[in-house]
Motif scaffolding. Structure first.
Motif, PDB file in Angstrom:
ATOM      1  N   ALA A 338       0.808  -1.202   0.000  1.00 45.26           N
ATOM      2  CA  ALA A 338       0.000   0.000   0.000  1.00 45.26           C
ATOM      3  C   ALA A 338       0.847   1.260   0.000  1.00 45.26           C
ATOM      4  CB  ALA A 338      -0.926   0.011   1.218  1.00 45.26           C
ATOM      5  N   ASN A 339       2.093   1.145   0.451  1.00 46.48           N
ATOM      6  CA  ASN A 339       2.967   2.313   0.493  1.00 46.48           C
ATOM      7  C   ASN A 339       3.983   2.320  -0.634  1.00 46.48           C
ATOM      8  OD1 ASN A 339       1.921   3.722   2.580  1.00 46.48           O
ATOM      9  ND2 ASN A 339       3.601   3.393   4.007  1.00 46.48           N
ATOM     10  N   GLU A 340       3.921   1.373  -1.567  1.00 50.33           N
ATOM     11  CA  GLU A 340       4.916   1.275  -2.622  1.00 50.33           C
ATOM     12  C   GLU A 340       4.531   2.001  -3.901  1.00 50.33           C
ATOM     13  OE1 GLU A 340       7.904   0.451  -3.082  1.00 50.33           O
ATOM     14  OE2 GLU A 340       8.288  -0.244  -1.064  1.00 50.33           O
ATOM     15  N   LEU A 341       3.461   2.784  -3.866  1.00 51.25           N
ATOM     16  CA  LEU A 341       3.069   3.503  -5.071  1.00 51.25           C
ATOM     17  C   LEU A 341       4.089   4.562  -5.452  1.00 51.25           C
ATOM     18  CD1 LEU A 341      -0.764   3.864  -4.528  1.00 51.25           C
ATOM     19  CD2 LEU A 341       0.404   2.500  -6.225  1.00 51.25           C
ATOM     20  N   GLY A 342       4.794   5.112  -4.478  1.00 54.59           N
ATOM     21  CA  GLY A 342       5.852   6.056  -4.774  1.00 54.59           C
ATOM     22  C   GLY A 342       5.356   7.382  -5.307  1.00 54.59           C
ATOM     23  N   PHE A 343       4.221   7.877  -4.810  1.00 54.47           N
ATOM     24  CA  PHE A 343       3.747   9.176  -5.255  1.00 54.47           C
ATOM     25  C   PHE A 343       4.783  10.248  -4.968  1.00 54.47           C
ATOM     26  CE2 PHE A 343      -0.540   7.216  -4.903  1.00 54.47           C
ATOM     27  CZ  PHE A 343      -0.925   7.442  -6.213  1.00 54.47           C
ATOM     28  N   THR A 344       4.841  11.258  -5.831  1.00 56.38           N
ATOM     29  CA  THR A 344       5.852  12.295  -5.681  1.00 56.38           C
ATOM     30  C   THR A 344       5.659  13.102  -4.417  1.00 56.38           C
ATOM     31  OG1 THR A 344       4.479  13.745  -7.064  1.00 56.38           O
ATOM     32  CG2 THR A 344       6.232  12.522  -8.147  1.00 56.38           C
ATOM     33  N   VAL A 345       4.449  13.145  -3.885  1.00 56.58           N
ATOM     34  CA  VAL A 345       4.210  13.837  -2.616  1.00 56.58           C
ATOM     35  C   VAL A 345       3.335  12.946  -1.740  1.00 56.58           C
ATOM     36  CG1 VAL A 345       4.456  16.202  -3.444  1.00 56.58           C
ATOM     37  CG2 VAL A 345       2.245  15.062  -3.653  1.00 56.58           C
ATOM     38  N   PRO A 346       3.592  12.868  -0.439  1.00 56.60           N
ATOM     39  CA  PRO A 346       2.722  12.076   0.437  1.00 56.60           C
ATOM     40  C   PRO A 346       1.387  12.773   0.638  1.00 56.60           C
ATOM     41  CG  PRO A 346       4.401  13.211   1.718  1.00 56.60           C
ATOM     42  CD  PRO A 346       4.738  13.458   0.281  1.00 56.60           C
ATOM     43  N   ILE A 347       0.341  11.983   0.818  1.00 53.60           N
ATOM     44  CA  ILE A 347      -0.989  12.566   1.019  1.00 53.60           C
ATOM     45  C   ILE A 347      -1.134  13.109   2.433  1.00 53.60           C
ATOM     46  CG2 ILE A 347      -3.472  12.085   0.880  1.00 53.60           C
ATOM     47  CD1 ILE A 347      -2.786   9.803  -1.014  1.00 53.60           C
ATOM     48  N   ASN A 348      -0.443  12.497   3.351  1.00 55.36           N
ATOM     49  CA  ASN A 348      -0.564  12.859   4.763  1.00 55.36           C
ATOM     50  C   ASN A 348       0.836  13.166   5.311  1.00 55.36           C
ATOM     51  OD1 ASN A 348      -1.554  13.167   7.348  1.00 55.36           O
ATOM     52  ND2 ASN A 348      -1.765  10.976   7.736  1.00 55.36           N
ATOM     53  N   PRO A 349       1.487  14.234   4.855  1.00 55.53           N
ATOM     54  CA  PRO A 349       2.931  14.397   5.059  1.00 55.53           C
ATOM     55  C   PRO A 349       3.376  14.584   6.499  1.00 55.53           C
ATOM     56  CG  PRO A 349       1.977  16.403   4.146  1.00 55.53           C
ATOM     57  CD  PRO A 349       0.903  15.369   4.108  1.00 55.53           C
ATOM     58  N   TYR A 350       2.560  15.150   7.360  1.00 59.18           N
ATOM     59  CA  TYR A 350       3.004  15.441   8.717  1.00 59.18           C
ATOM     60  C   TYR A 350       2.739  14.309   9.701  1.00 59.18           C
ATOM     61  CZ  TYR A 350       3.644  20.192   7.051  1.00 59.18           C
ATOM     62  OH  TYR A 350       4.069  21.300   6.347  1.00 59.18           O
ATOM     63  N   PHE A 351       2.010  13.276   9.268  1.00 61.22           N
ATOM     64  CA  PHE A 351       1.735  12.161  10.159  1.00 61.22           C
ATOM     65  C   PHE A 351       2.314  10.841   9.651  1.00 61.22           C
ATOM     66  CE2 PHE A 351      -1.377  15.269  11.456  1.00 61.22           C
ATOM     67  CZ  PHE A 351      -1.506  15.085  12.820  1.00 61.22           C
ATOM     68  N   GLU A 352       2.565  10.746   8.342  1.00 63.25           N
ATOM     69  CA  GLU A 352       3.110   9.515   7.790  1.00 63.25           C
ATOM     70  C   GLU A 352       4.558   9.314   8.217  1.00 63.25           C
ATOM     71  OE1 GLU A 352       2.659   9.196   3.609  1.00 63.25           O
ATOM     72  OE2 GLU A 352       0.483   9.370   3.649  1.00 63.25           O
ATOM     73  N   SER A 353       4.938   8.073   8.341  1.00 67.25           N
ATOM     74  CA  SER A 353       6.306   7.730   8.722  1.00 67.25           C
ATOM     75  C   SER A 353       7.243   7.964   7.554  1.00 67.25           C
ATOM     76  CB  SER A 353       6.398   6.274   9.164  1.00 67.25           C
ATOM     77  OG  SER A 353       7.724   5.921   9.432  1.00 67.25           O
ATOM     78  N   SER A 354       8.452   8.445   7.857  1.00 65.24           N
ATOM     79  CA  SER A 354       9.460   8.677   6.832  1.00 65.24           C
ATOM     80  C   SER A 354      10.832   8.475   7.437  1.00 65.24           C
ATOM     81  CB  SER A 354       9.347  10.095   6.265  1.00 65.24           C
ATOM     82  OG  SER A 354      10.453  10.401   5.465  1.00 65.24           O
ATOM     83  N   LEU A 355      11.635   7.641   6.812  1.00 61.06           N
ATOM     84  CA  LEU A 355      12.989   7.397   7.304  1.00 61.06           C
ATOM     85  C   LEU A 355      13.831   8.657   7.196  1.00 61.06           C
ATOM     86  CD1 LEU A 355      15.053   5.325   8.356  1.00 61.06           C
ATOM     87  CD2 LEU A 355      15.609   4.804   5.979  1.00 61.06           C
ATOM     88  N   ALA A 356      13.550   9.484   6.193  1.00 61.00           N
ATOM     89  CA  ALA A 356      14.372  10.676   5.964  1.00 61.00           C
ATOM     90  C   ALA A 356      13.946  11.836   6.854  1.00 61.00           C
ATOM     91  CB  ALA A 356      14.299  11.088   4.499  1.00 61.00           C
ATOM     92  N   THR A 357      12.632  12.118   6.927  1.00 57.42           N
ATOM     93  CA  THR A 357      12.180  13.295   7.649  1.00 57.42           C
ATOM     94  C   THR A 357      11.689  12.981   9.054  1.00 57.42           C
ATOM     95  OG1 THR A 357       9.917  13.099   6.810  1.00 57.42           O
ATOM     96  CG2 THR A 357      11.483  14.318   5.460  1.00 57.42           C
ATOM     97  N   GLY A 358      11.089  11.819   9.225  1.00 59.66           N
ATOM     98  CA  GLY A 358      10.638  11.417  10.552  1.00 59.66           C
ATOM     99  C   GLY A 358       9.390  12.130  11.027  1.00 59.66           C
ATOM    100  N   SER A 359       8.731  12.894  10.158  1.00 60.13           N
ATOM    101  CA  SER A 359       7.487  13.543  10.563  1.00 60.13           C
ATOM    102  C   SER A 359       6.402  12.480  10.628  1.00 60.13           C
ATOM    103  CB  SER A 359       7.101  14.634   9.552  1.00 60.13           C
ATOM    104  OG  SER A 359       8.082  15.629   9.492  1.00 60.13           O
ATOM    105  N   ASN A 360       6.025  12.067  11.819  1.00 62.76           N
ATOM    106  CA  ASN A 360       5.026  11.020  11.904  1.00 62.76           C
ATOM    107  C   ASN A 360       4.329  11.022  13.248  1.00 62.76           C
ATOM    108  OD1 ASN A 360       6.917   9.486  13.666  1.00 62.76           O
ATOM    109  ND2 ASN A 360       8.022   9.176  11.758  1.00 62.76           N
ATOM    110  N   GLY A 361       3.127  10.456  13.240  1.00 62.51           N
ATOM    111  CA  GLY A 361       2.378  10.323  14.474  1.00 62.51           C
ATOM    112  C   GLY A 361       2.878   9.156  15.299  1.00 62.51           C
ATOM    113  N   ILE A 362       2.326   9.019  16.485  1.00 58.87           N
ATOM    114  CA  ILE A 362       2.748   7.955  17.393  1.00 58.87           C
ATOM    115  C   ILE A 362       2.043   6.650  17.063  1.00 58.87           C
ATOM    116  CG2 ILE A 362       2.809   7.252  19.807  1.00 58.87           C
ATOM    117  CD1 ILE A 362       2.876  10.201  20.541  1.00 58.87           C
ATOM    118  N   SER A 363       0.771   6.719  16.661  1.00 58.19           N
ATOM    119  CA  SER A 363      -0.014   5.502  16.436  1.00 58.19           C
ATOM    120  C   SER A 363      -0.031   5.114  14.963  1.00 58.19           C
ATOM    121  CB  SER A 363      -1.455   5.719  16.910  1.00 58.19           C
ATOM    122  OG  SER A 363      -2.119   6.635  16.059  1.00 58.19           O
ATOM    123  N   ARG A 364      -0.333   3.848  14.726  1.00 59.59           N
ATOM    124  CA  ARG A 364      -0.499   3.356  13.355  1.00 59.59           C
ATOM    125  C   ARG A 364      -1.712   3.997  12.701  1.00 59.59           C
ATOM    126  NH1 ARG A 364       0.799  -1.586  10.485  1.00 59.59           N
ATOM    127  NH2 ARG A 364      -0.872  -2.216   9.064  1.00 59.59           N
TER     128      ARG A 364
END
Length: 607
Positions: A338-364
């Motif tokens: 579900a996360n392998e689509l590789g869209f150029t921009v994330p739909i939920n950028p401030y809560f989604e997990s990211s190895l590079a930016t780390g902007s993410n929420g605590i819960s799944r």
């Protein structure tokens, strides 16, 4: 000093010329704009070294004996530039690709420079340097760019090139072309700039040393290694286990996780990604042996329940390449479909997990809508097609148990997820929305890496349940949107619906919704505040002849709300600490269960 500058206007012009960053020909490949020192910020210590040229008190001219007033004597009195700036000459031979700002070949006439006119105050000086000494080059676009700024170090480098040119003229029996007063002036300039030349030599030597160290110690010339280490301090503050009806332990824990990512490219446009990881982070929301006995409030970044704690293993293998300029293909042997689509921009950028930016929420749940949660980890393929500047279409097929040759497993005969999504992004890039459809199937008694047979691995127990010995099919529909109202405030939200079919038994329906508020740069640039409220996935209806463990036709009775807040404080460029909380009302969508509350402090280190 005034007289000196008036008589030698070409020297002043020479300074403007060198502003082109080493465009005096003999060594036109020198480009100080490409060195680490020139690209350093104004706040670095380099700003103290690269000071502007300042007028100095006029010095008494040295008397030269009449019998030694010839060119060779004057040249011999100068410090050999090869002793001062030899590293520059060595590096000038380095082959570098040229761009529109790189030096062109030696010009034969000043008229070849399109931005120099006869009316310019420096025209005669340039003409003299071109015709008498052959010491002027332009840019590849035929311009001179004489109005750009110049540092003393750049001037010193250019002066060295000019002296080399004069030496060539003299040794080639054309010494009569060099006037004694010109040599006398250059001698003074060399003496004045000798400290800069010496400093420059030291800096270049230091860069050479650093490059040698990096070349000897680099991991690979083609592979980039990035990593993320996490230390999590957490504790349940309130809540019961919904299965045993007993108070859950209020135990403070200190846990860890490590993720490494290797990225390689073979063509410059493709990407091979290999992810390894492991850890000991226990999810506070987990069925069975979990602390609360339900997926409601499940934390993210937790360890895989099918592996031992701190078991460092392979988590993902993916190869991504462009089939056409507008088509990208992702093939993954192990990843989250579900996360392998590789869209150029994330739909939920401030809560989604990211190895590079780390902007993410605590819960799944705060990271993904129900429509993305059924996939689990596995192999498959995803294709992203750019329709135009605003629309992108993505499709993906993922099989969680694709690596297993056992019955009811494999790539096409086992559990799968087929996803299609269309994404719209506004021309201003501040709004995006996505429509998503998923068809998924789980064979009887299949178990994925999340430990579930079927379902989103979030929300209530019933929405994650199936009928024993029965296959399950679901059609999922979702809409998501994100809007950046200002640089310091953004909002996102979604609504998802799922239609379950328990083959040969009956049907069920599930839903979730959520709203997230993000506050970038809150309190400090690079920090982030987040507030999230939603209804985690719940089973809203069930056929009368289906029993998922709570009785025939029994769906979730009540509505459970998930409330989450966090503040991601940026300590340094690669270090953040994120305190936060998760509050779940009526866990497991049952109002008879007391609310659960737990605190979470996550420290992240990137390298």
């Amino acid at each position: 000093m005034f007289k000196f500058r008036w008589n030698f206007q070409w020297v002043v012009l020479f300074i403007a010329l060198l502003d082109a960053l080493g465009l005096l020909v003999l060594n036109p490949a020198i480009s100080w704009a490409n060195t680490p020192e020139s690209s350093a910020s104004s706040e670095s210590t380099d700003s103290l070294i690269l000071s502007p040229i300042k007028d100095t008190p006029e010095q008494t001219q040295e008397t030269v004996p009449k019998d030694k007033q010839d060119n060779n004597y004057l040249l011999n009195q100068m410090t050999p530039l090869s002793d001062i700036l030899s590293p520059v000459n060595r590096r000038s031979n380095t082959s570098k690709p040229r761009d529109k700002n790189s030096a062109a070949s030696q010009v034969n006439s000043v008229s070849q420079l399109s931005d120099i006119k006869p009316t310019d105050w420096a025209f005669r000086a340039l003409q003299s340097l071109v015709e008498r000494y052959g010491a002027i080059a332009g840019y590849t676009d035929g311009t001179f760019k004489g109005d750009r700024a110049l540092t003393r170090h750049e001037f010193a480098s250019g002066l060295n090139v000019a002296l080399d040119r004069l030496n060539e003229i003299i040794t080639s029996s054309t010494a009569d072309l060099v006037k004694r007063e010109d040599l006398d002036t250059i001698k003074k300039l060399q003496q004045e700039f000798s400290p800069e030349l010496a400093t420059l030599r030291g800096r270049v030597d230091a860069v050479d040393t650093r490059v040698a160290i990096l070349e000897s110690q680099q991991f690979s010339t083609t592979v980039k290694l990035t990593g993320r280490a996490q230390i999590v301090l957490g504790s349940l503050l309130a809540g019961d286990n919904v299965v045993t009806r007993q108070a859950a332990p209020r135990t403070v824990t200190l846990q860890d996780a490590l993720t490494l990512r290797l990225n390689a490219s073979f063509t410059g446009k493709d990407s091979l990604g290999i992810t390894l990881g492991g850890g000991s982070i226990e999810s506070l929301g987990q069925t069975g042996a979990g602390l609360l006995g339900t997926y409601d409030g499940r934390t993210a970044d937790n360890a895989n329940i099918t592996r031992p704690r701190n078991d460092f293993s392979l988590n993902g293998v993916r190869y991504r390449f462009p089939a056409t300029p507008n088509t990208q293909i992702n093939i993954y042997a192990l990843s989250d479909g579900a996360n392998e689509l590789g869209f150029t921009v994330p739909i939920n950028p401030y809560f989604e997990s990211s190895l590079a930016t780390g902007s993410n929420g605590i819960s799944r749940f705060s990271r993904r809508a129900l429509v993305y949660q059924y996939g689990d980890n596995g192999g498959g393929i995803a294709i992203l097609q750019k329709l135009n500047n605003q629309f992108q279409l993505g499709v993906a097929y993922s099989a969680p148990n694709s690596n297993s040759p056992a019955l009811n497993n494999g790539l096409f005969t086992g559990r799968y997820l087929a996803l299609g999504q269309i994404l719209y992004t506004s021309p201003q890039k501040n709004f995006r929305a996505a429509l998503t459809y998923v068809n998924t199937y789980s064979p009887p008694n299949a178990v994925g890496q999340s430990g579930t047979n079927f379902g989103p691995a979030a929300g209530s127990n019933l929405v994650n349940s199936t009928v024993p010995g029965t296959g399950t099919v679901a059609n999922l529909y979702g809409i998501q949107a994100f809007y950046q109202l200002s640089p310091k405030f953004a909002i996102n939200g979604w609504v998802s619906y799922a239609a379950h079919r328990y083959l040969g038994r009956g049907d069920g329906q599930a839903m979730d919704w959520a709203v997230g508020l993000a506050f970038p740069d809150l309190g400090k640039k690079g920090s982030l505040g987040g507030l999230f409220v939603g209804m985690a996935p719940k089973l809203t209806s069930l056929s009368n002849n289906v029993n998922l463990g709570a009785g025939l036709g029994q769906a979730d009775r009540d509505t459970s709300l998930h409330i989450e807040g966090f503040y991601q404080y940026k300590i340094a460029n690669n270090i953040e600490i994120t305190p936060g909380f998760i509050w779940v009302t009526a866990p497991d969508s049952n109002v008879s269960n007391p609310d659960s509350l737990f605190a979470w402090v996550r420290s992240v280190y990137r390298f």
